[in-house]
Each structure stands twice: as C-alpha cells, then as structure tokens.
Enzyme design. Structure first.
Site, PDB file in Angstrom:
ATOM      1  N   CYS A 112      51.109  56.360  31.099  1.00  0.00           N
ATOM      2  CA  CYS A 112      49.691  56.076  30.833  1.00  0.00           C
ATOM      3  C   CYS A 112      48.948  57.279  30.243  1.00  0.00           C
ATOM      4  CB  CYS A 112      48.975  55.605  32.095  1.00  0.00           C
ATOM      5  SG  CYS A 112      49.737  54.158  32.833  1.00  0.00           S
ATOM      6  N   HIS A 245      41.263  56.471  31.287  1.00  0.00           N
ATOM      7  CA  HIS A 245      42.359  55.505  31.357  1.00  0.00           C
ATOM      8  C   HIS A 245      41.878  54.318  32.190  1.00  0.00           C
ATOM      9  CE1 HIS A 245      46.060  53.523  31.927  1.00  0.00           C
ATOM     10  NE2 HIS A 245      46.307  53.988  33.139  1.00  0.00           N
ATOM     11  N   ASN A 275      45.223  47.136  32.525  1.00  0.00           N
ATOM     12  CA  ASN A 275      45.836  48.442  32.292  1.00  0.00           C
ATOM     13  C   ASN A 275      46.843  48.319  31.148  1.00  0.00           C
ATOM     14  OD1 ASN A 275      47.271  50.820  32.339  1.00  0.00           O
ATOM     15  ND2 ASN A 275      47.519  50.876  34.562  1.00  0.00           N
TER      16      ASN A 275
HETATM   17  N1  ACO Z   1      46.649  39.097  45.118  1.00  0.00           N
HETATM   18  C1  ACO Z   1      46.330  38.899  46.398  1.00  0.00           C
HETATM   19  N2  ACO Z   1      46.684  39.738  47.379  1.00  0.00           N
HETATM   20  C2  ACO Z   1      47.388  40.826  47.046  1.00  0.00           C
HETATM   21  C3  ACO Z   1      47.771  41.107  45.715  1.00  0.00           C
HETATM   22  C4  ACO Z   1      47.371  40.180  44.735  1.00  0.00           C
HETATM   23  N3  ACO Z   1      47.658  40.366  43.438  1.00  0.00           N
HETATM   24  N4  ACO Z   1      48.451  42.262  45.699  1.00  0.00           N
HETATM   25  C5  ACO Z   1      48.498  42.704  46.961  1.00  0.00           C
HETATM   26  N5  ACO Z   1      47.874  41.847  47.766  1.00  0.00           N
HETATM   27  C6  ACO Z   1      47.710  41.934  49.211  1.00  0.00           C
HETATM   28  C7  ACO Z   1      48.732  42.807  49.864  1.00  0.00           C
HETATM   29  O1  ACO Z   1      49.915  42.083  50.092  1.00  0.00           O
HETATM   30  C8  ACO Z   1      48.030  43.209  51.137  1.00  0.00           C
HETATM   31  O2  ACO Z   1      48.146  42.166  52.063  1.00  0.00           O
HETATM   32  P1  ACO Z   1      48.431  42.478  53.611  1.00  0.00           P
HETATM   33  O3  ACO Z   1      47.243  43.285  54.062  1.00  0.00           O
HETATM   34  O4  ACO Z   1      48.522  41.120  54.208  1.00  0.00           O
HETATM   35  O5  ACO Z   1      49.704  43.252  53.625  1.00  0.00           O
HETATM   36  C9  ACO Z   1      46.578  43.325  50.722  1.00  0.00           C
HETATM   37  O6  ACO Z   1      46.464  42.596  49.488  1.00  0.00           O
HETATM   38  C10 ACO Z   1      46.106  44.737  50.518  1.00  0.00           C
HETATM   39  O7  ACO Z   1      47.060  45.418  49.720  1.00  0.00           O
HETATM   40  P2  ACO Z   1      46.875  46.921  49.326  1.00  0.00           P
HETATM   41  O8  ACO Z   1      48.060  47.358  48.515  1.00  0.00           O
HETATM   42  O9  ACO Z   1      46.526  47.719  50.512  1.00  0.00           O
HETATM   43  O10 ACO Z   1      45.582  46.804  48.399  1.00  0.00           O
HETATM   44  P3  ACO Z   1      44.754  47.939  47.708  1.00  0.00           P
HETATM   45  O11 ACO Z   1      43.350  47.833  48.084  1.00  0.00           O
HETATM   46  O12 ACO Z   1      45.437  49.289  47.846  1.00  0.00           O
HETATM   47  O13 ACO Z   1      44.838  47.516  46.191  1.00  0.00           O
HETATM   48  C11 ACO Z   1      45.989  48.117  44.168  1.00  0.00           C
HETATM   49  C12 ACO Z   1      46.094  47.457  45.529  1.00  0.00           C
HETATM   50  C13 ACO Z   1      44.987  47.329  43.344  1.00  0.00           C
HETATM   51  C14 ACO Z   1      47.349  48.081  43.495  1.00  0.00           C
HETATM   52  C15 ACO Z   1      45.491  49.559  44.343  1.00  0.00           C
HETATM   53  O14 ACO Z   1      46.244  50.233  45.300  1.00  0.00           O
HETATM   54  C16 ACO Z   1      45.541  50.320  43.063  1.00  0.00           C
HETATM   55  O15 ACO Z   1      44.834  50.024  42.114  1.00  0.00           O
HETATM   56  N6  ACO Z   1      46.352  51.383  42.985  1.00  0.00           N
HETATM   57  C17 ACO Z   1      46.462  52.144  41.806  1.00  0.00           C
HETATM   58  C18 ACO Z   1      47.575  51.587  41.048  1.00  0.00           C
HETATM   59  C19 ACO Z   1      47.373  51.592  39.575  1.00  0.00           C
HETATM   60  O16 ACO Z   1      46.295  51.502  39.050  1.00  0.00           O
HETATM   61  N7  ACO Z   1      48.491  51.676  38.908  1.00  0.00           N
HETATM   62  C20 ACO Z   1      48.526  51.610  37.511  1.00  0.00           C
HETATM   63  C21 ACO Z   1      49.444  52.576  36.962  1.00  0.00           C
HETATM   64  S1  ACO Z   1      49.018  54.205  37.369  1.00  0.00           S
HETATM   65  C22 ACO Z   1      47.658  54.481  36.649  1.00  0.00           C
HETATM   66  O17 ACO Z   1      47.436  53.929  35.629  1.00  0.00           O
HETATM   67  C23 ACO Z   1      46.744  55.427  37.280  1.00  0.00           C
END
Ligand code: ACO
Length: 318
Positions: A112, A245, A275
């Site tokens: 990224c 980004h 993204n």
């Molecule tokens: N739809 C519904 N529920 C979902 C989904 C979905 N798509 N994905 C996960 N969940 C659920 C999980 O299973 C979890 O359920 P549980 O509590 O019963 O176990 C719950 O939602 C919470 O999951 P978390 O992973 O704790 O959610 P979080 O608030 O951390 O959000 C996310 C997840 C959006 C991926 C976040 O961590 C994030 O944005 N991280 C950064 C990742 C990123 O942007 N990566 C891109 C590449 S790197 C970069 O570009 C910087």
C-alpha cells in the site's frame, strides 16, 4: 532540481459493488462495514481489466492533464501489489500500451505504500538528472488476491489506478520538499499473501491481523507525518491537504487527530473506492484535483502504510 506534479489521472473498473451487494453473498452487512471502515462501495475489475490496463488509462489522463504525450516520457514507475504477470514488470506493459520510448520502466513493490515509495525514488532520479519527465503510477487489481470466504478481509479492498506526471523543475518553492520511507520486516506476519512464485507457485490470498495492523498504522503514520513536516521546517498548520492512504476512515481520522489537523483538510475517498492499495493515494489525489479542492500552490502531505510493514510520507507544494 526539484520535481513537480504537472498532471494527474485515474481509472476505475466499470463495475461498482455496494456493501449491500456483498452482503447477499457474504455474512456481513452495510452497517458493519460502514461503521468499522467507512467503506460504502468498491470497484471490481472484470474481464479484460487488469492492473496494466487500468494503469495505462490513468497514465493517459495524467499525460493529457500535463499537456504531454507518451513521447515525452523518460521514466515509468508502476507501484503495485497485484501485477498482470510475475514478470515482466507492469511498467513495461504500460510503456508498450502507451507507445512510450525505450526509457527506464520498472515496478515498485511496497504494497500500500508503493506510490509514496515510487514518488520518492522518482524525485531522487530527477534530482540527479537521470530523468526529466516521469510517469508515476499506482495500480491494482487487489480483488484478485482476496479470499471471498474471509469476511474480515474481502470487504475492505477494491481495484483502480492513479497516475501523476512528475517533471524536473528548478523552482525551489514548488514540488517535492521532503519525504521519508520506512519498513519493518519483522511485522510481515501481520499482513501478507499466503503464496508466491518461490514458495507455493501460486499467488496466494491476503491474510491480515486487522487489529494489529490498525494499531501500527495509526502510530507509524502519525510519526512519519510529524517527522516529514519537521524535516521541511514546517508545522502541521502549514498543510493544506492530507492525501492519505485510503484503508479505513477510522485509521485516517485517528492519524490526523494525533497531528491536530481538522477533518476538513483531509481528502477522503475510502467510502467510494475502498482500499486500492498502491493506487489509493494517487486515486485520492486525482479526485481532489479534478473536483477543485486541491489548487496549485497548496501544500500536500501524502502518506501510506502497508504490508511489510512499509510506510512513508511525502510533502509537496502542488
Ligand atoms: N462483517 C461483519 N462482521 C465482521 C466482519 C464483516 N465483514 N469482519 C469481522 N467481523 C466480526 C468479527 O468476526 C468479530 O466478531 P466477534 O466479536 O463475534 O468475534 C467482530 O466483527 C469484531 O471484529 P474485529 O476484528 O475486532 O473488528 P475491528 O473493529 O478491529 O475491525 C477491521 C476490523 C475493519 C479489519 C479493522 O481492524 C481494520 O480496519 N484494521 C486495519 C486493517 C486494514 O485497513 N488493512 C488494510 C491493509 S493495511 C493498510 O492499508 C493500512
């Protein structure tokens, strides 16, 4: 010699997929995706649309905006994570599609952060006179690296391309003023593709520890922005636009809050594009140039973080 952006362009696949459409196939919802990420839709490449074709379309737009033709180009760099082929470089495919001269053309792989890396490399090449008119592109078909059974990653990504024409210029008040690049290979298990040429002979699929990536992203991006602003002898109040980004609205909000920058000075396109990895910064830049938000003379702060981890920032007077 400095390097100034003389034109921008972008390209998106024809097909737009909303969160609601994804929720018909995957156990997710529009509410969850919007609340956790800010994403409302993404574009997904179809048959005949590849990283190189999207890159070429964005490049044509950027050349036209700069008043340049393919014949003027003496350097092509494509930042990408999702190439058309393992080799040759997507940049050489773009070169052939554009009918550009036999100039240097190569790809940068910093996931990224790739566009920020490529811009910094091109700036250095222009400074020493090894190029005068460069085409710097971020292009991706990230959706082809997705595991559609993994709802924690497949809702986050989209496809697209953005491009700039970067030209040598001796006006010290304009152009790229400072840049910083970083990487920390010990964090690779946090975000990676579980395949590759030399290991599995497959492309693999994206695997991510979302919470860890989130935490590192906010810390690293706020720090690198602070450092690059200090390198330039400026304050955060001197920044007219942050072009970040576009991974997650919450990452962007938390990062600019740490710098004390108001949300009104941030270009946000993650709602529309999701993204798009290395394409996301130039796509956002072109969007804000074309809708008139970014004006000539504005001070821009570009930043990105991605798998590796890699991260970086670039300050420029547009
Ligand atoms: N739809 C519904 N529920 C979902 C989904 C979905 N798509 N994905 C996960 N969940 C659920 C999980 O299973 C979890 O359920 P549980 O509590 O019963 O176990 C719950 O939602 C919470 O999951 P978390 O992973 O704790 O959610 P979080 O608030 O951390 O959000 C996310 C997840 C959006 C991926 C976040 O961590 C994030 O944005 N991280 C950064 C990742 C990123 O942007 N990566 C891109 C590449 S790197 C970069 O570009 C910087």
């Amino acid at each position: 010699m400095g390097a100034i952006i003389t034109g921008t362009g972008s390209a998106l696949p024809a097909r737009c997929v909303t969160n609601a459409e994804l929720a018909e196939r995957i156990d997710t919802s529009d509410e969850w995706i919007v609340e956790r990420t800010g994403i409302r839709q993404r574009y997904i490449a179809g048959q005949g649309e590849t990283t190189a074709t999207l890159a070429t379309e964005a490049a044509r737009q950027a050349l036209s905006a700069a008043g340049r033709s393919a014949a003027d180009i003496d350097l092509i760099i494509v930042a990408k994570t999702s190439p058309d082929n393992s080799f040759p470089a997507s940049a050489t495919k773009v070169q052939a599609l554009l009918g550009a001269p036999t100039c240097a053309a190569f790809d940068v792989q910093a996931v990224c952060s790739g566009f920020v890396y490529a811009l910094s490399i091109a700036d250095a090449m222009l400074a020493v006179g090894s190029a005068r008119c460069a085409l710097i592109i971020g292009a991706e078909t990230m959706t082809r690296l997705l595991d559609w059974e993994d709802r924690t990653t497949c809702v986050l990504f989209g496809d697209g391309a953005g491009a700039v024409v970067l030209e040598a210029n001796d006006d010290p008040a304009r152009g790229i003023i400072a840049s910083r690049l970083h990487a920390d290979g010990t964090q690779a298990p946090m975000l990676y593709a579980d395949g590759g040429v030399s290991t599995t002979q497959t492309t693999g699929m994206i695997r991510m520890a979302g919470r860890e990536v989130f935490r590192h992203a906010v810390t690293n991006l706020a720090q690198v922005l602070t450092d690059v602003i200090a390198d330039a002898g400026l304050n955060s109040s001197d920044i007219d636009w942050v072009v970040p980004h576009q991974a997650n609205k919450r990452i962007i909000d938390a990062t600019v809050k740490k710098l004390g920058l108001p949300a009104e000075r941030v270009v946000m396109t993650v709602d529309r594009h999701a993204n798009t990895s290395a394409a996301s910064v130039p796509l956002a830049l072109d969007t804000a140039v074309r809708d008139g938000r970014i004006q000539r003379g504005d001070m821009l702060a570009l930043e990105a973080m991605g798998g590796g981890f890699t991260w970086g920032a670039c300050l420029l007077r547009y």
